[in-house]
Design a protein around this motif. Structure first.
Motif, PDB file in Angstrom:
ATOM      1  N   ILE A 328       7.287  17.863  35.527  1.00  0.00           N
ATOM      2  CA  ILE A 328       7.347  16.737  35.080  1.00  0.00           C
ATOM      3  C   ILE A 328       8.816  16.299  34.580  1.00  0.00           C
ATOM      4  O   ILE A 328       9.491  17.468  33.937  1.00  0.00           O
ATOM      5  N   ASN A 329       9.267  15.249  34.938  1.00  0.00           N
ATOM      6  CA  ASN A 329      10.834  14.918  34.659  1.00  0.00           C
ATOM      7  C   ASN A 329      10.502  14.230  33.006  1.00  0.00           C
ATOM      8  O   ASN A 329       9.660  13.375  32.933  1.00  0.00           O
ATOM      9  N   LEU A 330      11.161  14.858  32.299  1.00  0.00           N
ATOM     10  CA  LEU A 330      10.968  14.544  30.586  1.00  0.00           C
ATOM     11  C   LEU A 330      11.492  13.124  30.385  1.00  0.00           C
ATOM     12  O   LEU A 330      10.796  12.364  29.692  1.00  0.00           O
ATOM     13  N   LEU A 331      12.624  12.710  30.851  1.00  0.00           N
ATOM     14  CA  LEU A 331      13.192  11.308  30.607  1.00  0.00           C
ATOM     15  C   LEU A 331      12.215  10.341  31.056  1.00  0.00           C
ATOM     16  O   LEU A 331      11.929   9.241  30.191  1.00  0.00           O
ATOM     17  N   ASN A 332      11.928  10.240  32.348  1.00  0.00           N
ATOM     18  CA  ASN A 332      10.742   9.301  33.007  1.00  0.00           C
ATOM     19  C   ASN A 332       9.580   9.405  32.153  1.00  0.00           C
ATOM     20  O   ASN A 332       8.931   8.214  32.140  1.00  0.00           O
ATOM     21  N   PHE A 333       8.998  10.631  31.749  1.00  0.00           N
ATOM     22  CA  PHE A 333       7.768  10.679  31.026  1.00  0.00           C
ATOM     23  C   PHE A 333       7.883  10.232  29.643  1.00  0.00           C
ATOM     24  O   PHE A 333       6.848   9.317  29.469  1.00  0.00           O
ATOM     25  N   LEU A 334       8.917   9.987  28.905  1.00  0.00           N
ATOM     26  CA  LEU A 334       9.077   9.580  27.609  1.00  0.00           C
ATOM     27  C   LEU A 334       9.232   8.006  27.780  1.00  0.00           C
ATOM     28  O   LEU A 334       8.784   7.269  26.735  1.00  0.00           O
ATOM     29  N   ARG A 335       9.925   7.536  28.671  1.00  0.00           N
ATOM     30  CA  ARG A 335      10.096   6.397  28.963  1.00  0.00           C
ATOM     31  C   ARG A 335       8.680   5.617  29.160  1.00  0.00           C
ATOM     32  O   ARG A 335       8.487   4.445  28.764  1.00  0.00           O
ATOM     33  N   SER A 354      20.121   9.577  25.293  1.00  0.00           N
ATOM     34  CA  SER A 354      20.806  10.586  25.059  1.00  0.00           C
ATOM     35  C   SER A 354      20.343  11.960  25.964  1.00  0.00           C
ATOM     36  O   SER A 354      20.858  13.047  26.064  1.00  0.00           O
ATOM     37  N   ILE A 355      18.991  11.696  26.594  1.00  0.00           N
ATOM     38  CA  ILE A 355      18.137  12.864  27.024  1.00  0.00           C
ATOM     39  C   ILE A 355      18.787  12.882  28.647  1.00  0.00           C
ATOM     40  O   ILE A 355      18.673  11.924  29.239  1.00  0.00           O
ATOM     41  N   ASP A 356      19.233  14.209  28.868  1.00  0.00           N
ATOM     42  CA  ASP A 356      19.468  14.424  30.311  1.00  0.00           C
ATOM     43  C   ASP A 356      18.506  14.207  31.059  1.00  0.00           C
ATOM     44  O   ASP A 356      17.267  14.568  31.263  1.00  0.00           O
ATOM     45  N   LYS A 357      18.733  13.323  32.480  1.00  0.00           N
ATOM     46  CA  LYS A 357      17.805  13.144  33.297  1.00  0.00           C
ATOM     47  C   LYS A 357      17.360  14.195  34.149  1.00  0.00           C
ATOM     48  O   LYS A 357      16.309  14.056  35.077  1.00  0.00           O
ATOM     49  N   ASP A 358      18.098  15.321  34.080  1.00  0.00           N
ATOM     50  CA  ASP A 358      17.479  16.355  34.914  1.00  0.00           C
ATOM     51  C   ASP A 358      16.801  17.438  34.312  1.00  0.00           C
ATOM     52  O   ASP A 358      16.661  18.449  34.553  1.00  0.00           O
ATOM     53  N   LEU A 359      16.225  17.198  32.925  1.00  0.00           N
ATOM     54  CA  LEU A 359      15.394  18.039  32.355  1.00  0.00           C
ATOM     55  C   LEU A 359      13.945  18.078  32.759  1.00  0.00           C
ATOM     56  O   LEU A 359      13.442  16.752  32.764  1.00  0.00           O
ATOM     57  N   TYR A 360      13.452  19.127  33.068  1.00  0.00           N
ATOM     58  CA  TYR A 360      11.834  19.150  33.602  1.00  0.00           C
ATOM     59  C   TYR A 360      11.320  20.140  32.990  1.00  0.00           C
ATOM     60  O   TYR A 360      11.760  21.088  32.567  1.00  0.00           O
ATOM     61  N   PHE A 361       9.829  19.929  32.913  1.00  0.00           N
ATOM     62  CA  PHE A 361       9.062  21.067  32.188  1.00  0.00           C
ATOM     63  C   PHE A 361       7.735  21.013  32.930  1.00  0.00           C
ATOM     64  O   PHE A 361       7.338  19.782  33.697  1.00  0.00           O
ATOM     65  N   TYR A 362       6.959  22.106  32.374  1.00  0.00           N
ATOM     66  CA  TYR A 362       5.599  22.279  33.244  1.00  0.00           C
ATOM     67  C   TYR A 362       4.573  22.123  32.452  1.00  0.00           C
ATOM     68  O   TYR A 362       4.479  22.589  31.282  1.00  0.00           O
ATOM     69  N   ILE A 389      13.860   5.705  15.070  1.00  0.00           N
ATOM     70  CA  ILE A 389      13.279   7.081  15.545  1.00  0.00           C
ATOM     71  C   ILE A 389      14.190   7.443  16.620  1.00  0.00           C
ATOM     72  O   ILE A 389      14.588   6.697  17.790  1.00  0.00           O
ATOM     73  N   CYS A 390      14.581   8.564  16.725  1.00  0.00           N
ATOM     74  CA  CYS A 390      15.510   9.342  17.384  1.00  0.00           C
ATOM     75  C   CYS A 390      14.726  10.501  18.196  1.00  0.00           C
ATOM     76  O   CYS A 390      13.985  11.229  17.660  1.00  0.00           O
ATOM     77  N   ILE A 391      14.808  10.388  19.834  1.00  0.00           N
ATOM     78  CA  ILE A 391      14.157  11.603  20.350  1.00  0.00           C
ATOM     79  C   ILE A 391      15.261  12.167  21.282  1.00  0.00           C
ATOM     80  O   ILE A 391      16.129  11.380  22.115  1.00  0.00           O
ATOM     81  N   GLU A 392      15.595  13.687  21.006  1.00  0.00           N
ATOM     82  CA  GLU A 392      16.464  14.358  21.790  1.00  0.00           C
ATOM     83  C   GLU A 392      15.790  15.544  22.343  1.00  0.00           C
ATOM     84  O   GLU A 392      14.567  15.848  21.899  1.00  0.00           O
ATOM     85  N   ALA A 393      16.573  15.962  23.442  1.00  0.00           N
ATOM     86  CA  ALA A 393      15.996  17.251  24.040  1.00  0.00           C
ATOM     87  C   ALA A 393      17.142  18.104  24.753  1.00  0.00           C
ATOM     88  O   ALA A 393      18.213  17.507  24.919  1.00  0.00           O
ATOM     89  N   GLU A 394      16.937  19.442  24.473  1.00  0.00           N
ATOM     90  CA  GLU A 394      17.742  20.201  25.187  1.00  0.00           C
ATOM     91  C   GLU A 394      16.850  21.703  25.644  1.00  0.00           C
ATOM     92  O   GLU A 394      15.841  21.992  25.419  1.00  0.00           O
ATOM     93  N   TYR A 395      17.753  22.342  26.467  1.00  0.00           N
ATOM     94  CA  TYR A 395      17.220  23.668  26.838  1.00  0.00           C
ATOM     95  C   TYR A 395      17.075  24.731  25.987  1.00  0.00           C
ATOM     96  O   TYR A 395      18.251  24.731  25.388  1.00  0.00           O
ATOM     97  N   ASP A 396      16.055  25.489  25.687  1.00  0.00           N
ATOM     98  CA  ASP A 396      16.199  26.596  24.699  1.00  0.00           C
ATOM     99  C   ASP A 396      15.201  27.649  25.080  1.00  0.00           C
ATOM    100  O   ASP A 396      14.232  27.863  25.255  1.00  0.00           O
TER     101      ASP A 396
END
Length: 488
Positions: A328-335, A354-362, A389-396
Motif C-alpha cells: 500500500i502506498n502510504l500517501l495515497n492511502f492517507l489522502r 511532507s510525506i514522501d510519495k514513495d513510502l510503502y507498507f504491507y 493536525i500533523c501527519i508525518e512518516a519516515e522509515y525506521d
C-alpha cells in the motif's frame, strides 16, 4: 493401605539390604577364620609327614626314601599325634612303620582307604575323619621309595580344637544374628527417614501453597535428584503463579468488559425504548414520527458499532482474523482517509504534503484504514475548530513510522498506559456525549498487533497528543497466522 507407602517400602528394602550385608560379613568372617585354622592344622600335618619321612631316611637304611629337604623339619608335639605316621603301600600294607620317636602304641591301620588310594593318583589328600569318636584331620601324601616303589604317608592330628572353635564361633554368630537384625532395622529406619526427609519438606511446603500464597518456593539444598526435583517444582509453581495471575486479571477484565458492554448497549436501547413508547401512546404527526425514527436509527447505529467492535476484538483474541496482505502506498492511502467520511476534519488544518510519495507498507487495507480512522477521529474529537493536525512518516528499520500529532487538550500522564484498554475513557461522560465507546484504541492496538507492528501514545496535558504507528515494510514481517497474501 499404609504398607503401600514409599516410606515403608524403603524401610523394608533398606533393612533387607543392610541385613544381607551384615550376614554376608559374618559369613565371610566365619569362612575366613575357619580357613585360617584349617590351613594351620594342614601345615602341621605337612610338618608331621615331612618329619617322619626325614626320620625314615635317617634310621632305615634299606630301602631308602627320597627326600629333597636338606634340613629336618621342626618337630611336632606328640600330644597332637593320635596315631603314628605310617607309610602304606598300594595294597594297604605297611611299608615303613613308626618307631620309637613316633610310636604311640596304637596299631597302624589306614583310617580311610578311599582317600589313601586317591593319594596314589593325586599326590596329596586331606580329609576329616572320626577316630574313637574324636574328630581328626588326616593327610595322605605320596612318597617315592629308593627302589622306585610308591608309598603314601598317613599323618593324623586331632581336630578337637578346630571343631571346638567352630562351635564357639557358630554360637557367637548365632548370638549376633538378633543384634544384627536390630541394627539393620534401626539403620534402615534412619536411612529411610534421611532419604524421605527432602520429600517430606517438599510435601509440607507445597501443602502451604494456596491462592493467597503462590509466591512460596521450595528450598534447594545440594545438587542431587531431590534438588533437581525442587528446581522443577519451583519452575512449575512460577508458571502456575503467572497463569493464576493472568486468570485473575482475565476474570477481572471479563467482569469489567461485561459491565462496560452492558452499559454501552443500555444507553441506545433506552433511547429506542423511550422513543417507541412515546410514539405508541397516541397518534403523532408525520414530522414527529420522522424525528423518532431518526433517533431510533442513530441509536441502532450506535448498537451496531459497539457490536461490530466487540466482534472484531473477539476475532482478534481468537486469532481467527483473515488478513488480506498487500503493498500500500502510504500517501495515497492517507489522502483517501482524510477526504472520505470525516467532515469534521475539514474544520481543522491537516498536513500531509511532507510525506514522501514513495513510502510503502504491507498490510490489510481495510483493517489499517480502520486504525487511521479511529486515531484521526480521536484527534478531531479532542481538537478545537481551526486546530492543527500533523501527519508525518519516515522509515525506521523494518517499519514505516507514522506520527499523528494534534494540538488539542492533551491527556494526563496517568491515563496514557490505559488508553488501549477496552471501554477505557479518560472522561466517561464527555466521551459518551461525543460518541466514544472506549473501544477505538483497543481495536487499533489489536489490529496493529495482528500486523506485528507497534502503537505508541504520548501527550502533554493541555498542549498536544502524539500517536505513533509502526507498520511493516515487507510481507514477511507481518504475522503469518491466518493470513491471506495477494503476493503469494
Amino acid at each position: 493401605m499404609r504398607f503401600k507407602s514409599l516410606k515403608y517400602k524403603l524401610t523394608f528394602w533398606n533393612t533387607t539390604m543392610l541385613l544381607a550385608a551384615f550376614m554376608l560379613i559374618l559369613f565371610i568372617i566365619y569362612v575366613a577364620v575357619n580357613a585360617f585354622l584349617l590351613s594351620n592344622i594342614d601345615k602341621k600335618l605337612d610338618m608331621v609327614a615331612s618329619h617322619f619321612i626325614f626320620w625314615s631316611q635317617k634310621h632305615i637304611m634299606s630301602p631308602r626314601i627320597e627326600h629333597s629337604g636338606r634340613k629336618p623339619p621342626p618337630p611336632i608335639s606328640k600330644q597332637l599325634i593320635l596315631l603314628p605316621p605310617v607309610i602304606f603301600g598300594a595294597d594297604n600294607e605297611v611299608l615303613i612303620p613308626s618307631k620309637d620317636e613316633f610310636n604311640t602304641g596304637a596299631r597302624p591301620v589306614p583310617l580311610d582307604k578311599q582317600s589313601l588310594n586317591r593319594a596314589f593318583r593325586e599326590n596329596k589328600v586331606y580329609v576329616f575323619l572320626y577316630y574313637d569318636e574324636q574328630p581328626v584331620r588326616c593327610l595322605y601324601r605320596q612318597v617315592i621309595l629308593k627302589n622306585g616303589q610308591k608309598g603314601v604317608v598317613q599323618a593324623v592330628l586331632s581336630a578337637h580344637e578346630l571343631t571346638q572353635f567352630q562351635r564357639i564361633i557358630t554360637s557367637i554368630l548365632l548370638f549376633m544374628i538378633p543384634i544384627v537384625i536390630l541394627l539393620a532395622g534401626g539403620s534402615g529406619v534412619f536411612l529411610t527417614k534421611y532419604m524421605v526427609r527432602p520429600v517430606k519438606n517438599i510435601a509440607d511446603t507445597v501443602d502451604k501453597i494456596n491462592e493467597t500464597g503462590m509466591s512460596t518456593r521450595l528450598e534447594i539444598n545440594g545438587e542431587d535428584e531431590f534438588a533437581q526435583l525442587a528446581v522443577t517444582i519451583n519452575g512449575m509453581l512460577d508458571r502456575l503463579e503467572h497463569a493464576f495471575k493472568e486468570l485473575k486479571e482475565a476474570y477481572r477484565r471479563e467482569s469489567q468488559f461485561t459491565s462496560d458492554a452492558s452499559h454501552e448497549l443500555r444507553t441506545p436501547l433506552t433511547v429506542i425504548k423511550a422513543n417507541t413508547s412515546l410514539a405508541l401512546r397516541c397518534d403523532r404527526s408525520c414530522e414527529y414520527y420522522q424525528r423518532t425514527l431518526s433517533d431510533i436509527d442513530s441509536a441502532a447505529d450506535a448498537i451496531l458499532l459497539v457490536i461490530e467492535n466487540l466482534l472484531t476484538l473477539a476475532r482478534s483474541d481468537a486469532k481467527s482474523v483473515r488478513l488480506n496482505i498487500e503493498e500500500i502506498n502510504l500517501l495515497n492511502f492517507l489522502r483517501d482517509i482524510v477526504s472520505v467520511n470525516l467532515p469534521e476534519l475539514k474544520k481543522r488544518q491537516v498536513e500531509l504534503e511532507s510525506i514522501d510519495k514513495d513510502l510503502y507498507f504491507y498490510g490489510d487495507a481495510a483493517y489499517i484504514k480502520r486504525v487511521f480512522f479511529n486515531v484521526i477521529e480521536n484527534a478531531v474529537r479532542h481538537t478545537e475548530v481551526n486546530g492543527h493536525i500533523c501527519i508525518e512518516a519516515e522509515y525506521d528499520d523494518k517499519f514505516i513510522k507514522i506520527m499523528i500529532t494534534d494540538d488539542g487538550c492533551g491527556i494526563a500522564p496517568e491515563h496514557i498506559s490505559n488508553l488501549t484498554k477496552r471501554f477505557y475513557r479518560v472522561d466517561k461522560a464527555r466521551s459518551r456525549e461525543k460518541g466514544g465507546s472506549g473501544l477505538g484504541l483497543a481495536i487499533c492496538q489489536s489490529i496493529i498487533d495482528m500486523h506485528n507492528g507497534k502503537l505508541e501514545i504520548s501527550s502533554e496535558l493541555g498542549k498536544w497528543t502524539k500517536v505513533v504507528i509502526f507498520l511493516p515494510v515487507s510481507p514477511v514481517s507481518v504475522n503469518t497466522d491466518s493470513v491471506i497474501s495477494k503476493d503469494l
